[in-house]
Design a protein around this motif. Structure first.
Motif, PDB file in Angstrom:
ATOM      1  N   VAL A 269      -3.246   5.558  -9.228  1.00 27.28           N
ATOM      2  CA  VAL A 269      -3.298   5.853 -10.656  1.00 27.28           C
ATOM      3  C   VAL A 269      -3.689   4.582 -11.402  1.00 27.28           C
ATOM      4  CG1 VAL A 269      -1.959   6.546 -12.681  1.00 27.28           C
ATOM      5  CG2 VAL A 269      -1.600   7.708 -10.498  1.00 27.28           C
ATOM      6  N   PHE A 270      -4.615   4.735 -12.342  1.00 23.12           N
ATOM      7  CA  PHE A 270      -5.127   3.612 -13.126  1.00 23.12           C
ATOM      8  C   PHE A 270      -4.887   3.866 -14.610  1.00 23.12           C
ATOM      9  CE2 PHE A 270      -7.437   3.812  -9.202  1.00 23.12           C
ATOM     10  CZ  PHE A 270      -7.601   2.487  -8.817  1.00 23.12           C
ATOM     11  N   ASP A 271      -4.524   2.797 -15.308  1.00 24.87           N
ATOM     12  CA  ASP A 271      -4.385   2.835 -16.762  1.00 24.87           C
ATOM     13  C   ASP A 271      -5.371   1.829 -17.331  1.00 24.87           C
ATOM     14  OD1 ASP A 271      -3.610   2.520 -19.449  1.00 24.87           O
ATOM     15  OD2 ASP A 271      -1.551   3.106 -18.989  1.00 24.87           O
ATOM     16  N   LEU A 272      -6.310   2.313 -18.127  1.00 25.21           N
ATOM     17  CA  LEU A 272      -7.373   1.446 -18.641  1.00 25.21           C
ATOM     18  C   LEU A 272      -6.854   0.366 -19.585  1.00 25.21           C
ATOM     19  CD1 LEU A 272     -10.144   4.127 -19.223  1.00 25.21           C
ATOM     20  CD2 LEU A 272      -9.992   2.449 -17.371  1.00 25.21           C
TER      21      LEU A 272
ATOM     22  N   SER B  23      -3.174  -1.196 -10.262  1.00 25.48           N
ATOM     23  CA  SER B  23      -3.080   0.254 -10.098  1.00 25.48           C
ATOM     24  C   SER B  23      -1.773   0.571  -9.381  1.00 25.48           C
ATOM     25  CB  SER B  23      -4.265   0.793  -9.296  1.00 25.48           C
ATOM     26  OG  SER B  23      -4.252   0.267  -7.974  1.00 25.48           O
ATOM     27  N   THR B  24      -1.386   1.847  -9.409  1.00 23.90           N
ATOM     28  CA  THR B  24      -0.148   2.281  -8.765  1.00 23.90           C
ATOM     29  C   THR B  24      -0.484   3.246  -7.643  1.00 23.90           C
ATOM     30  OG1 THR B  24       1.040   2.084 -10.863  1.00 23.90           O
ATOM     31  CG2 THR B  24       2.091   3.377  -9.119  1.00 23.90           C
ATOM     32  N   ILE B  25      -0.057   2.915  -6.435  1.00 23.06           N
ATOM     33  CA  ILE B  25      -0.218   3.840  -5.309  1.00 23.06           C
ATOM     34  C   ILE B  25       0.937   4.832  -5.351  1.00 23.06           C
ATOM     35  CG2 ILE B  25      -0.284   4.080  -2.799  1.00 23.06           C
ATOM     36  CD1 ILE B  25      -1.488   1.285  -2.652  1.00 23.06           C
ATOM     37  N   ILE B  26       0.623   6.110  -5.554  1.00 25.65           N
ATOM     38  CA  ILE B  26       1.705   7.091  -5.653  1.00 25.65           C
ATOM     39  C   ILE B  26       1.818   7.975  -4.406  1.00 25.65           C
ATOM     40  CG2 ILE B  26       1.619   7.135  -8.171  1.00 25.65           C
ATOM     41  CD1 ILE B  26       0.251   9.879  -7.900  1.00 25.65           C
ATOM     42  N   TYR B  27       0.845   7.844  -3.495  1.00 27.65           N
ATOM     43  CA  TYR B  27       0.941   8.610  -2.242  1.00 27.65           C
ATOM     44  C   TYR B  27       0.000   7.969  -1.234  1.00 27.65           C
ATOM     45  CZ  TYR B  27       0.633  12.420   1.158  1.00 27.65           C
ATOM     46  OH  TYR B  27       0.661  13.163   2.317  1.00 27.65           O
ATOM     47  N   GLU B  28       0.443   7.944   0.023  1.00 25.81           N
ATOM     48  CA  GLU B  28      -0.414   7.510   1.119  1.00 25.81           C
ATOM     49  C   GLU B  28      -0.341   8.542   2.234  1.00 25.81           C
ATOM     50  OE1 GLU B  28      -0.945   2.924   1.537  1.00 25.81           O
ATOM     51  OE2 GLU B  28       1.209   3.290   1.313  1.00 25.81           O
ATOM     52  N   ASN B  29      -1.490   8.894   2.756  1.00 26.43           N
ATOM     53  CA  ASN B  29      -1.564   9.892   3.811  1.00 26.43           C
ATOM     54  C   ASN B  29      -0.770   9.405   5.027  1.00 26.43           C
ATOM     55  OD1 ASN B  29      -2.313  11.856   5.679  1.00 26.43           O
ATOM     56  ND2 ASN B  29      -4.426  11.940   4.943  1.00 26.43           N
ATOM     57  N   PRO B  30       0.216  10.183   5.484  1.00 25.15           N
ATOM     58  CA  PRO B  30       0.995   9.749   6.648  1.00 25.15           C
ATOM     59  C   PRO B  30       0.182   9.736   7.944  1.00 25.15           C
ATOM     60  CG  PRO B  30       1.613  11.978   5.998  1.00 25.15           C
ATOM     61  CD  PRO B  30       0.701  11.466   4.937  1.00 25.15           C
ATOM     62  N   VAL B  31      -0.963  10.440   7.949  1.00 23.26           N
ATOM     63  CA  VAL B  31      -1.847  10.403   9.110  1.00 23.26           C
ATOM     64  C   VAL B  31      -2.662   9.108   9.026  1.00 23.26           C
ATOM     65  CG1 VAL B  31      -3.675  11.567  10.380  1.00 23.26           C
ATOM     66  CG2 VAL B  31      -1.979  12.919   9.109  1.00 23.26           C
ATOM     67  N   GLN B  32      -2.468   8.235   9.979  1.00 23.19           N
ATOM     68  CA  GLN B  32      -3.092   6.913   9.926  1.00 23.19           C
ATOM     69  C   GLN B  32      -4.619   7.004   9.860  1.00 23.19           C
ATOM     70  OE1 GLN B  32      -1.559   3.787   9.754  1.00 23.19           O
ATOM     71  NE2 GLN B  32       0.179   5.104   9.261  1.00 23.19           N
ATOM     72  N   GLU B  33      -5.190   6.186   8.986  1.00 26.05           N
ATOM     73  CA  GLU B  33      -6.641   6.069   8.828  1.00 26.05           C
ATOM     74  C   GLU B  33      -7.319   7.415   8.560  1.00 26.05           C
ATOM     75  OE1 GLU B  33      -8.375   3.839  11.989  1.00 26.05           O
ATOM     76  OE2 GLU B  33      -7.031   2.131  11.732  1.00 26.05           O
ATOM     77  N   CYS B  34      -6.605   8.286   7.850  1.00 26.68           N
ATOM     78  CA  CYS B  34      -7.179   9.591   7.493  1.00 26.68           C
ATOM     79  C   CYS B  34      -7.432   9.636   5.989  1.00 26.68           C
ATOM     80  CB  CYS B  34      -6.232  10.717   7.897  1.00 26.68           C
ATOM     81  SG  CYS B  34      -6.920  12.369   7.567  1.00 26.68           S
ATOM     82  N   PRO B  35      -8.666   9.839   5.566  1.00 20.84           N
ATOM     83  CA  PRO B  35      -8.983   9.841   4.136  1.00 20.84           C
ATOM     84  C   PRO B  35      -8.285  10.964   3.380  1.00 20.84           C
ATOM     85  CG  PRO B  35     -10.978   9.637   5.470  1.00 20.84           C
ATOM     86  CD  PRO B  35      -9.869  10.003   6.405  1.00 20.84           C
ATOM     87  N   MET B  36      -8.061  10.729   2.087  1.00 19.14           N
ATOM     88  CA  MET B  36      -7.737  11.790   1.141  1.00 19.14           C
ATOM     89  C   MET B  36      -9.040  12.163   0.441  1.00 19.14           C
ATOM     90  SD  MET B  36      -4.496  12.346   1.513  1.00 19.14           S
ATOM     91  CE  MET B  36      -4.144  13.378   0.080  1.00 19.14           C
TER      92      MET B  36
ATOM     93  N   PHE C   2       8.150  10.591  -9.159  1.00 18.14           N
ATOM     94  CA  PHE C   2       8.784  10.230  -7.886  1.00 18.14           C
ATOM     95  C   PHE C   2       7.690   9.907  -6.876  1.00 18.14           C
ATOM     96  CE2 PHE C   2      11.424  13.373 -10.067  1.00 18.14           C
ATOM     97  CZ  PHE C   2      12.610  12.665 -10.205  1.00 18.14           C
ATOM     98  N   PRO C   3       7.071   8.736  -6.994  1.00 20.59           N
ATOM     99  CA  PRO C   3       5.928   8.414  -6.127  1.00 20.59           C
ATOM    100  C   PRO C   3       6.313   8.271  -4.663  1.00 20.59           C
ATOM    101  CG  PRO C   3       6.561   6.526  -7.462  1.00 20.59           C
ATOM    102  CD  PRO C   3       7.382   7.672  -7.946  1.00 20.59           C
ATOM    103  N   THR C   4       5.316   8.291  -3.829  1.00 21.40           N
ATOM    104  CA  THR C   4       5.318   8.092  -2.367  1.00 21.40           C
ATOM    105  C   THR C   4       5.797   9.315  -1.592  1.00 21.40           C
ATOM    106  OG1 THR C   4       7.537   7.098  -2.148  1.00 21.40           O
ATOM    107  CG2 THR C   4       5.700   5.607  -2.686  1.00 21.40           C
ATOM    108  N   THR C   5       6.800  10.049  -2.102  1.00 18.24           N
ATOM    109  CA  THR C   5       7.282  11.242  -1.395  1.00 18.24           C
ATOM    110  C   THR C   5       6.783  12.476  -2.115  1.00 18.24           C
ATOM    111  OG1 THR C   5       9.278  10.079  -0.731  1.00 18.24           O
ATOM    112  CG2 THR C   5       9.297  12.488  -0.566  1.00 18.24           C
ATOM    113  N   PRO C   6       6.019  13.353  -1.444  1.00 15.84           N
ATOM    114  CA  PRO C   6       5.477  14.525  -2.145  1.00 15.84           C
ATOM    115  C   PRO C   6       6.573  15.477  -2.602  1.00 15.84           C
ATOM    116  CG  PRO C   6       5.013  14.660   0.215  1.00 15.84           C
ATOM    117  CD  PRO C   6       5.585  13.301  -0.032  1.00 15.84           C
ATOM    118  N   LEU C   7       6.321  16.147  -3.724  1.00 11.37           N
ATOM    119  CA  LEU C   7       7.222  17.191  -4.206  1.00 11.37           C
ATOM    120  C   LEU C   7       7.323  18.303  -3.173  1.00 11.37           C
ATOM    121  CD1 LEU C   7       8.792  18.410  -6.726  1.00 11.37           C
ATOM    122  CD2 LEU C   7       6.642  19.580  -7.247  1.00 11.37           C
TER     123      LEU C   7
END
Length: 337
Positions: free
Chosen positions: A192-195, A201-214, A244-249
């Protein structure tokens, strides 16, 4: 020219194009309420964008051969000018090798501007997607394979801001409010970016599958606490609560093939439609109370529709709230829900 529609009694209406359909968009203008744009996916330089008018009362489609234009490469996204004010020019934007603005007239469509964010070269890195800010229509945010996100001022036809947003290619981008947008990338993150603070920036989620793009992202415009995202070759839709970043709803896990596209209902912030390689469109009530659900991963869709081929894209109508457009093979299909 009119095209026959099919399955009328079941609320399904089909337009058959001359080429495979990939990108989709609905117009928001009140004088063109049920107008759509469809972009082709042909693995050649020459592609097409066509305007299609759906007539609600007659339940059929009307096209005009003068309202089809050539597009270099397959358009990765297409959007109409996001304002209901008919005093504004009738514009449509497309992305691919560049971001382009086109002006729609009664009997033709003309290129209005070609936007190049690379000041040092006439060449531009491919644009994977963009989002046109409905709350500030002069602003378009685009994502690129060169790891940047660019915010354009389309009135001045110039770059407003360009950020190195990720470590790898940026695949999708979505506005969340004034000055705020999010993007997904080959590095597997949602950021997430705020101009107003361009240095971080804020990382609010990372794919738990290693090296797998979103690959896909859509911020819920009706309830900006939530966004939906999809990873590469994933059967799941990830719902993120930005509080509640990092952990999906929750994760929506009922597709039986890779999910290709997602679209929030524009009016209530609760409903989401997802489509995928399992030839199904699933409609979910994902945030009924806006609370975290212990059973979210077991959530069943409220409704589903089965097509006869892998579904490439979906767009919920921003003005006709009970209509959803999907694209597969050479078909544009409208579903009344």
């Amino acid at each position: 020219m009119q095209s026959p529609s099919s399955d009328r009694h079941s609320g399904v209406y089909t337009y058959i194009a001359q080429w495979p359909v990939c990108s989709l968009a609905w117009s928001v203008r009140p004088d063109k309420r049920s107008r759509l744009a469809i972009g082709s996916f042909v693995e050649e330089y020459s592609n097409k964008v066509e305007l299609v008018q759906f007539n609600l009362n007659a339940a059929d489609f009307t096209t005009d051969s003068r309202l089809v234009f050539d597009h270099p490469y397959a358009p990765t996204n297409v959007m109409f000018f996001p304002s209901e004010d008919t005093a504004n020019p009738d514009l449509i934007a497309t992305s691919g090798d560049y971001l382009r603005l086109w002006e729609i007239h009664e009997d033709h469509i003309e290129l209005k501007s070609l936007l190049n964010g690379n000041k040092s070269s006439e060449f531009n890195s491919a644009i994977t997607s963009f989002d046109w800010a409905e709350f500030e229509p002069r602003r378009v945010a685009s994502a690129s394979v060169d790891s940047t996100c660019t915010v354009w001022d389309v009135e001045r036809q110039a770059v407003d801001t360009q950020l190195v947003a990720h470590d790898k290619e940026v695949y999708d981008i979505s506005w969340g409010g004034f000055n705020v947008f999010a993007s997904v990338s080959g590095d597997g993150s949602i950021r997430v970016f705020d101009l107003r603070d361009k240095e971080r920036s804020t990382i609010i989620y990372e794919n738990p599958v290693q090296e797998c793009p979103m690959l896909r992202l859509e911020w819920n415009k009706a309830d900006p606490r939530f966004m939906a995202a999809v990873g590469m070759d994933s059967h799941k839709v990830v719902i993120v609560d930005i509080r509640f970043p990092t952990t999906p709803l929750m994760e929506l896990c009922r597709h039986k093939g890779s999910v290709n596209a997602i679209s929030w209902a524009p009016y209530n912030g609760r409903l989401l439609c997802s489509v995928g390689d399992d030839s199904r469109a699933l409609i979910w009530e994902v945030v009924a109370a806006g609370d975290r659900s212990e059973n979210g991963d077991n959530l069943e869709p409220d409704m589903w529709y089965g097509s006869n081929a892998e579904i490439n894209n979906v767009r919920w109508s921003p003005v006709e709230f009970d209509w959803i457009a999907i694209g597969f093979l050479n078909k544009l299909q409208l579903l009344k829900v």
